[in-house]
Design an enzyme around this catalytic site. Sequence first.
Site, mmCIF file in Angstrom:
data_model
loop_
_atom_site.group_PDB
_atom_site.id
_atom_site.type_symbol
_atom_site.label_atom_id
_atom_site.label_comp_id
_atom_site.label_asym_id
_atom_site.label_seq_id
_atom_site.Cartn_x
_atom_site.Cartn_y
_atom_site.Cartn_z
ATOM 1 N N TYR A 53 0.850 -1.194 0.000
ATOM 2 C CA TYR A 53 0.000 0.000 0.000
ATOM 3 C C TYR A 53 0.878 1.234 0.000
ATOM 4 O O TYR A 53 1.803 1.337 0.806
ATOM 5 C CB TYR A 53 -0.917 0.029 1.230
ATOM 6 C CG TYR A 53 -2.358 -0.055 0.820
ATOM 7 C CD1 TYR A 53 -2.937 1.006 0.105
ATOM 8 C CD2 TYR A 53 -3.119 -1.186 1.055
ATOM 9 C CE1 TYR A 53 -4.248 0.928 -0.328
ATOM 10 C CE2 TYR A 53 -4.430 -1.256 0.615
ATOM 11 C CZ TYR A 53 -4.994 -0.198 -0.078
ATOM 12 O OH TYR A 53 -6.278 -0.285 -0.515
ATOM 13 N N GLU A 55 -0.440 4.771 -0.623
ATOM 14 C CA GLU A 55 -1.236 5.987 -0.845
ATOM 15 C C GLU A 55 -0.374 7.218 -0.629
ATOM 16 O O GLU A 55 0.337 7.325 0.374
ATOM 17 C CB GLU A 55 -2.422 6.024 0.123
ATOM 18 C CG GLU A 55 -3.527 5.066 -0.276
ATOM 19 C CD GLU A 55 -4.589 4.928 0.799
ATOM 20 O OE1 GLU A 55 -4.236 4.989 1.986
ATOM 21 O OE2 GLU A 55 -5.762 4.757 0.434
ATOM 22 N N ASP A 199 -4.926 14.020 -25.431
ATOM 23 C CA ASP A 199 -4.991 12.616 -25.019
ATOM 24 C C ASP A 199 -4.281 11.785 -26.092
ATOM 25 O O ASP A 199 -4.831 11.550 -27.166
ATOM 26 C CB ASP A 199 -6.469 12.230 -24.878
ATOM 27 C CG ASP A 199 -6.676 10.761 -24.533
ATOM 28 O OD1 ASP A 199 -5.701 9.993 -24.533
ATOM 29 O OD2 ASP A 199 -7.839 10.393 -24.267
HETATM 30 C C1 LIG Z 1 -7.764 3.810 -24.992
HETATM 31 C C2 LIG Z 1 -8.097 5.223 -24.794
HETATM 32 C C3 LIG Z 1 -8.449 5.735 -23.544
HETATM 33 C C4 LIG Z 1 -8.784 4.870 -22.343
HETATM 34 O O1 LIG Z 1 -7.875 3.986 -21.916
HETATM 35 P P1 LIG Z 1 -8.310 2.799 -20.916
HETATM 36 O O2 LIG Z 1 -7.008 2.372 -20.337
HETATM 37 O O3 LIG Z 1 -8.993 1.791 -21.742
HETATM 38 O O4 LIG Z 1 -9.212 3.386 -19.886
HETATM 39 C C5 LIG Z 1 -8.624 7.093 -23.411
HETATM 40 N N1 LIG Z 1 -8.483 7.922 -24.466
HETATM 41 C C6 LIG Z 1 -8.184 7.468 -25.692
HETATM 42 C C7 LIG Z 1 -8.034 8.433 -26.805
HETATM 43 C C8 LIG Z 1 -7.997 6.113 -25.906
HETATM 44 O O5 LIG Z 1 -7.739 5.666 -27.126
#
Ligand SMILES: *Cc1c(COP(=O)(O)O)cnc(C)c1O
Length: 418
Positions: A53, A55, A199
């Site tokens: 753990y 945290e 992202d």
């Molecule tokens: C795959 C993906 C996610 C989410 O990832 P997970 O690990 O499946 O939660 C978020 N944003 C984009 C653009 C993705 O392709």
Amino acid sequence: MPWPSETQRDTEVFALIDKERERQSTGLQLIASENFTSPDVMEATGSVLTNKYAEGYPGKRYYGGNAVVDDIEAIAIDRVKKLFGADHANVQPHSGASANMAVYLGLIKPGDTVLGLSLDHGGHLTHGSPVNASGILYNFQSFRVGATDERLDFDQIRDLAIKHKPKMIVAGTTSYPRRLEPQPFRAIADEVGALMMFDIAHIAGLVAGGAHPNPVPYADVVTFTTHKTLRGPRGGCILTTAAHAAAIDKAVFPGSQGGPLEHAVAAKAVAFHEAMQPSFKNYAQQIVKNAAALAEALSKQGFRLVSGGTDTHMMVVDLQPFDAELTGKESQLVLDEAGITLNKNNIPNDPRSPFVTSGVRIGTPSVTTQGMKEPEMALIAEYIATTLRNRANPAAVAEVRAKIASLCAKFPVYTKRA
Ligand SMILES: *Cc1c(COP(=O)(O)O)cnc(C)c1O
């Protein structure tokens, strides 16, 4: 402690894991968001760190006994900052979705307006889908790809930004085959006074390997998954400018997570190390070359590539010109029979539902990890076309399956039991 002996071992689950190893090594893994991690990454993932753990953050933990874990997490942070040239990193998000939710929690308020790419045009669930917390808690407005070129249209994005005055603009995609230039997003964000989140879940490995522009110098915050092109363990990561570092850390813990998965953090550190090696640049370049070769070979077989092709690790294939009756759903099923694993995917403005679709998404990260190159991409296109043409003929599908098994045997993923 008396560990379960061989006779008490959970043979049921371990037999299934063996079966899955067999499936992964005898068929073609063409799901664009998947990859094969190294044995070192898996060793870290399966280590004693799962027992701890931790945290908090290095030097600021709630429980004792974290001296070693602190060193591991500090290494992961240091490496990923170097890899992407970031001011600050949080390596604790359990997944890409958790990373994105932490960013929203840390930087905007429920009800705030956010601009992102529509899910059916290549965006992600966490970019405002009405069934996802992002769409439930925040007022997402969506942009779409252009009607003719099927590419991002920055005039449209700018118009929407001026109209809706978002607090944040989310760039990034999950099934969009083209380069994403960060500068135009930054310019629009600056014009309307919005934060910019990028992202790079899918393309983190391409960015790390220099095969795709790095958004870190332009974005306020960059999120990604570590298990897609980056080839690490399943998990997420957030990079930020120094200005947002404290807010992001607070939003991950205690804001949205409890104890971090330090076995996954260690495996991320291992993956970052691997991605810093010169060979990873070759890997990233080869992923893109393979995708281009596969896209070209598929178009020769009569398929249409959304946006006309790809400059990344993936392509979205419109099945309609190949066979107007054929759906993405049926393709996914019959290709699975032939040992080809991929996923159905909506094409932009798809006449069919997301459960049926008129397209499939194909990615090259996994087969590239196996060592396949352009000549194998031509074979894969041929196997896909042959299977789909002969989908009513089980003997023909079985014949393709045998050819794929022998192709995969020439490119073993794991030489010893992993
Ligand atoms: C795959 C993906 C996610 C989410 O990832 P997970 O690990 O499946 O939660 C978020 N944003 C984009 C653009 C993705 O392709």
